[in-house]
Write a protein that holds these residues in place. Structure first.
Motif, short mmCIF file in Angstrom:
data_model
loop_
_atom_site.label_atom_id
_atom_site.label_comp_id
_atom_site.label_asym_id
_atom_site.label_seq_id
_atom_site.Cartn_x
_atom_site.Cartn_y
_atom_site.Cartn_z
N THR A 20 0.80 -1.22 0.00
CA THR A 20 0.00 0.00 0.00
C THR A 20 0.84 1.27 0.00
OG1 THR A 20 -0.11 -0.06 2.41
CG2 THR A 20 -1.88 -1.13 1.22
N ARG A 21 1.95 1.25 0.69
CA ARG A 21 2.71 2.49 0.87
C ARG A 21 3.17 3.06 -0.47
NH1 ARG A 21 8.53 3.46 3.90
NH2 ARG A 21 8.04 5.50 4.75
N TRP A 22 3.89 2.27 -1.24
CA TRP A 22 4.49 2.81 -2.45
C TRP A 22 3.47 3.00 -3.56
CZ3 TRP A 22 8.42 5.33 -1.34
CH2 TRP A 22 9.34 4.89 -0.38
N LEU A 23 2.45 2.15 -3.60
CA LEU A 23 1.44 2.32 -4.65
C LEU A 23 0.62 3.57 -4.40
CD1 LEU A 23 0.62 0.91 -7.23
CD2 LEU A 23 -1.11 -0.34 -5.95
N ALA A 24 0.24 3.82 -3.14
CA ALA A 24 -0.53 5.03 -2.82
C ALA A 24 0.29 6.29 -3.05
CB ALA A 24 -1.01 4.98 -1.37
N VAL A 25 1.53 6.30 -2.59
CA VAL A 25 2.39 7.48 -2.74
C VAL A 25 2.66 7.75 -4.22
CG1 VAL A 25 4.70 8.39 -2.31
CG2 VAL A 25 3.43 7.31 -0.46
N THR A 26 2.95 6.68 -4.98
CA THR A 26 3.21 6.85 -6.42
C THR A 26 1.99 7.42 -7.12
OG1 THR A 26 4.78 5.00 -6.41
CG2 THR A 26 3.83 5.64 -8.54
N GLY A 27 0.81 6.90 -6.80
CA GLY A 27 -0.41 7.41 -7.42
C GLY A 27 -0.63 8.89 -7.14
N LEU A 28 -0.42 9.30 -5.90
CA LEU A 28 -0.62 10.71 -5.54
C LEU A 28 0.39 11.61 -6.25
CD1 LEU A 28 -1.28 10.08 -1.76
CD2 LEU A 28 -2.92 11.11 -3.34
N LEU A 29 1.63 11.17 -6.37
CA LEU A 29 2.65 11.97 -7.05
C LEU A 29 2.36 12.08 -8.55
CD1 LEU A 29 5.92 10.76 -5.27
CD2 LEU A 29 4.67 12.91 -4.92
N ILE A 30 1.93 10.98 -9.17
CA ILE A 30 1.58 11.03 -10.59
C ILE A 30 0.45 12.02 -10.83
CG2 ILE A 30 0.55 9.70 -12.48
CD1 ILE A 30 2.09 7.27 -11.46
N SER A 31 -0.56 11.97 -9.97
CA SER A 31 -1.69 12.89 -10.11
C SER A 31 -1.25 14.33 -9.91
CB SER A 31 -2.78 12.53 -9.10
OG SER A 31 -3.95 13.25 -9.35
N ALA A 32 -0.37 14.58 -8.93
CA ALA A 32 0.13 15.94 -8.70
C ALA A 32 0.87 16.47 -9.93
CB ALA A 32 1.06 15.96 -7.48
N ILE A 75 -7.09 5.07 -5.11
CA ILE A 75 -8.35 4.72 -4.46
C ILE A 75 -8.45 3.22 -4.11
CG2 ILE A 75 -10.85 4.60 -4.75
CD1 ILE A 75 -9.78 7.37 -4.04
N PRO A 76 -8.20 2.29 -5.05
CA PRO A 76 -8.28 0.88 -4.64
C PRO A 76 -7.24 0.53 -3.58
CG PRO A 76 -8.26 1.07 -7.04
CD PRO A 76 -7.90 2.41 -6.49
N THR A 77 -6.09 1.20 -3.62
CA THR A 77 -5.03 0.91 -2.66
C THR A 77 -5.46 1.27 -1.24
OG1 THR A 77 -3.39 1.36 -4.38
CG2 THR A 77 -2.61 1.34 -2.11
N ILE A 78 -6.01 2.46 -1.05
CA ILE A 78 -6.43 2.85 0.30
C ILE A 78 -7.68 2.08 0.73
CG2 ILE A 78 -5.36 5.12 0.13
CD1 ILE A 78 -8.11 6.33 -0.36
N THR A 79 -8.49 1.64 -0.24
CA THR A 79 -9.64 0.80 0.10
C THR A 79 -9.19 -0.54 0.65
OG1 THR A 79 -10.98 1.85 -1.62
CG2 THR A 79 -11.76 -0.26 -0.78
#
Length: 459
Positions: free
Chosen positions: A329-341, A374-378
């Protein structure tokens, strides 16, 4: 009448996806219809914000109770009730004779949505016992939302152009009936907890907190932040919120067990969910006005303009469901947020180009990052709680997301409240800078809140 058939997880998955599709399609569809609603009802910006936020407000306010209700009465029963209410309210929206009537039916739609979402996740958890299969099922559930967000603007634009704005609500009727039938026939009876408290004092104070907060944020577009009404509403929401926390801390069976926040994964996922929806729904609302009011696109053209950002959600949700158990969860969530930013940051020079093509890549990046997150934090939320708290935990996460959406539409709508093009574009730039800053904050929360090598354990 058909008798329920033996347990069939794939049909249960389809039914839960249809429910989630209905919930999200009415977000993306309504945004495409903003200009049509402005014309039909002579609505101002605040009125349009209420069409969006009335739905999100009730959705957010009742999600926690809906999760607890599903745990108490059975997820299947409450899920079907949500389907029926949402479908009926959609017909009411389609028949609305004025803006107040439409907003009232949107409130009822929010009730149906609140009953649908947490209990759809509970049904999936009950249907799929294998961790890998469950991860994929939730990935497809998220993909159903991606399909709704992707297809909603396009289908909505076509329907509005051909049949008028009422058709975007009436299209929910056949989908709702199919979903109800599939759930009744194929989903087994869900376990119940007859003694589970609904905590009505907590529910009432929580709902009033959100209502006063939403009122203040939404009406600020017309009254201004210094208005005594807005200041008073904000102060009242703070007092009610403090009372809500006090009540929950002392209730023997609270609607929102504050102990949930002791788990770093749950609290981090909740904050990230709020941020992601704040940014996404706030920017969708702002870009809907930009495409229709500034670039003078038709509803159909506006729907197509959103297609890159929305369509990528479906693909990336499926990918996230497969990656989360491998990467953690850690790296997938962080990567997703950075890509979106990065995507939202690249929209700034793309807007300056004053043409659509430079926006395509930033929109793809923005949508991809959110769809990974979203699926990662879910998964992280459901993995952190026992079976008996699955409904309340999913309700907490989705309530946080909907609160974020309410704040996003209200605040970003305030940024773009000016009709003059130069002032409107200044507001768009301010909204984009805010979006990037919030997503970076979310990445920091994920970096600190999720364990370094955390994998999704067997639930």
């Amino acid at each position: 009448m058909f008798k329920p058939s033996p347990y069939h997880p794939r049909f249960i998955q389809i039914a839960t996806c249809l429910g989630f599709v209905l919930v999200l399609i009415d977000v993306s569809v309504v945004n495409v219809a903003l200009e049509a609603l402005r014309t039909a009802f002579h609505a101002d910006l605040t009125g349009l914000q209420w069409v969006v936020n009335a739905y999100a407000l009730v959705f957010a306010a009742l999600l926690l109770m809906a999760g607890a209700l599903g745990d108490r009465l059975g997820a299947k029963r409450v899920f079907m009730a949500g389907f029926a209410i949402f479908t009926l309210a959609s017909v009411g929206c389609g028949a609305a004779s004025g803006l107040p009537s439409l907003i009232a039916w949107r409130l009822v739609q929010g009730l149906g949505a609140a009953l649908l979402v947490p209990n759809s996740l509970s049904l999936l958890r009950q249907a799929f016992h294998d961790d890998q299969q469950r991860s994929r099922a939730i990935g497809w559930w998220g993909a159903g939302g991606g399909i709704a967000l992707a297809a909603g603007p396009v289908i909505g634009g076509l329907l509005i152009s051909a049949l008028g704005w009422r058709s975007i609500f009436l299209i929910n009727l056949p989908v709702g009936l199919i979903g109800l039938w599939m759930t009744y026939r194929y989903a087994p009876a869900s376990p119940t907890q007859a003694g589970r408290s609904l905590d009505m004092p907590g529910q009432m104070t929580g709902a009033l907190t959100l209502a006063t907060f939403t009122f203040a944020l939404t009406q600020a577009s017309s009254l201004g932040w210094q208005s005594p009404v807005i200041v008073g509403a904000l102060l009242l929401s703070i007092l009610l919120g403090s009372l809500f926390i006090w009540l929950e801390a002392r209730h023997p069976s609270p609607m929102l067990p504050l102990a949930l926040f002791h788990d770093a994964a749950v609290s981090s996922a909740t904050v990230i969910g709020l941020i992601v929806n704040l940014v996404f729904y706030g920017m969708v609302f702002s870009f809907s006005l930009f495409f229709q009011s500034v670039q003078h696109r038709t509803p159909q053209q506006t729907g197509l303009a959103f297609l890159p950002m929305m369509a990528i959600l479906m693909v990336m949700n499926i990918i996230a469901g497969r990656l989360v158990s491998r990467i953690g969860t850690r790296w997938l969530a962080v990567t997703g947020l950075l890509i979106s930013a990065i995507g939202y940051l690249l929209m700034l020079p793309a807007l300056a180009a004053q043409s659509y093509l430079p926006l395509v890549l930033p929109m793809l990046l923005a949508g991809s990052g959110i769809a990974l997150t979203i699926p990662t934090i879910t998964h992280a939320t459901l993995a952190a709680v026992p079976n008996t708290q699955a409904g309340i935990a999913s309700g907490l996460l989705n309530a946080a997301r909907q609160v974020g959406g309410v704040i996003g539409v209200a605040v970003f709508g305030f940024f773009v409240r000016q009709g003059e093009t130069t002032l409107f574009m200044h507001g768009m730039h301010l909204a984009l800078y805010t979006a990037v800053a919030l997503l970076l904050t979310g990445a920091a929360v994920g970096l600190g809140g999720f364990k370094r090598h955390q994998q999704i354990p067997s639930l």
